[in-house]
Write a protein that holds these residues in place. Structure first.
Motif: not given
Length: 275
Positions: A58, A83, A171, A174-175
């Motif tokens: 990550s 995340w 990212a 994932l947010q």
């Protein structure tokens, strides 16, 4: 199952294993599918395990998953608090029709490259807007969006000798906030349909992914939250030949489930920030 047609096994391939490729070869990662069925066209196995493509890294850019990361190791991953969509990782691992023994050997890349409609690693990576890094037999590389990789039941864009090397989940995906629904005929059965909705922070957009019920992943995007009628219309517009037909569900049943669960996902993500 013994594969009686195999005459040779390459146990220590070069770092670029594609240079070895020839007709009759098969890559071996976890091997959980390869050794579960007859493979009459396979003459030689090339073992990828010594290459160690098991990364699970990550960073501020997102999550990098090596193609030979096992389902067990992916399930054990603990994502950063920022995340929230990473909650889909254990959810997708749990969608496997597999025992813990299979989890210990089955790989993320193997599940993706099998291209079965119910492949949960396909569901997860498409919903999270992943890209795949592919290595060709001639040494070149290309990047393919997860949504474009699977083209049908057990069919992909892979050329002969081409390999999936890594999966990158950005990212920003994932947010996102998420909601999912999954239906099986039995408690531990194969998915009849697996759907995931995602929504960007501080917006009312919607990205809806439909898998298992279709021969290849279908992703419907909306800049703002659609009305129930608009969402139903988009699902009704999916071509009839895309809906999958097998003992786990007819095309009509899967279409019905998609409509039913899509409205639940829409309503859930319309409620605002999850508690």
């Amino acid at each position: 199952m013994d594969i009686t047609t195999v005459t040779d096994v390459v146990r220590r391939p070069p770092d670029r294993p594609g240079e070895l490729w020839r007709d009759g070869d098969a890559w071996v990662a976890g091997g959980t599918w390869l050794f579960s069925d007859q493979q009459p066209d396979v003459r030689r196995l090339i073992d990828l395990a010594p290459l160690g493509w098991t990364e699970l890294l990550s960073s501020s850019a997102g999550l990098e998953i090596g193609a030979m990361c096992t389902i067990r190791d992916l399930y054990a991953f603990r994502a950063p608090a920022e995340w929230p969509a990473a909650a889909l990782i254990p959810t997708s691992c749990e969608a496997f029709l597999a025992s813990f023994k299979v989890w210990n050997t089955a790989t993320v890349g193997g599940n993706i490259c099998m291209a079965l409609p119910a492949g949960p690693m396909i569901t997860m990576t498409v919903a999270l807007e992943a890209t795949y890094s592919l290595w060709a037999a001639d040494g070149t590389e290309r990047t393919v969006a997860a949504i474009d990789f699977v083209t049908g039941n057990h069919a992909t864009v892979l050329a002969p000798g081409e390999l999936l090397r890594t999966v990158h989940i950005p990212a920003h995906a994932l947010q996102k906030r998420t909601a999912h629904r999954r239906f099986t005929l039995t408690k531990m059965g194969r998915s009849t349909i697996f759907m995931i909705g995602t929504q960007s922070p501080a917006t009312d957009d919607l990205l809806l992914t439909i898998t298992a019920g279709t021969t290849h992943p279908v992703r419907l995007g909306f800049d703002s939250m659609p009305t129930p009628e608009a969402l139903r219309h988009r699902i009704d517009s999916i071509s009839d030949d895309v809906w999958f037909d097998d003992p786990n569900g007819s095309p009509g049943h899967r279409h019905h489930l998609a409509t039913y669960y899509a409205e639940q996902i829409r309503a859930e993500l319309s409620m605002g920030v999850q508690e």
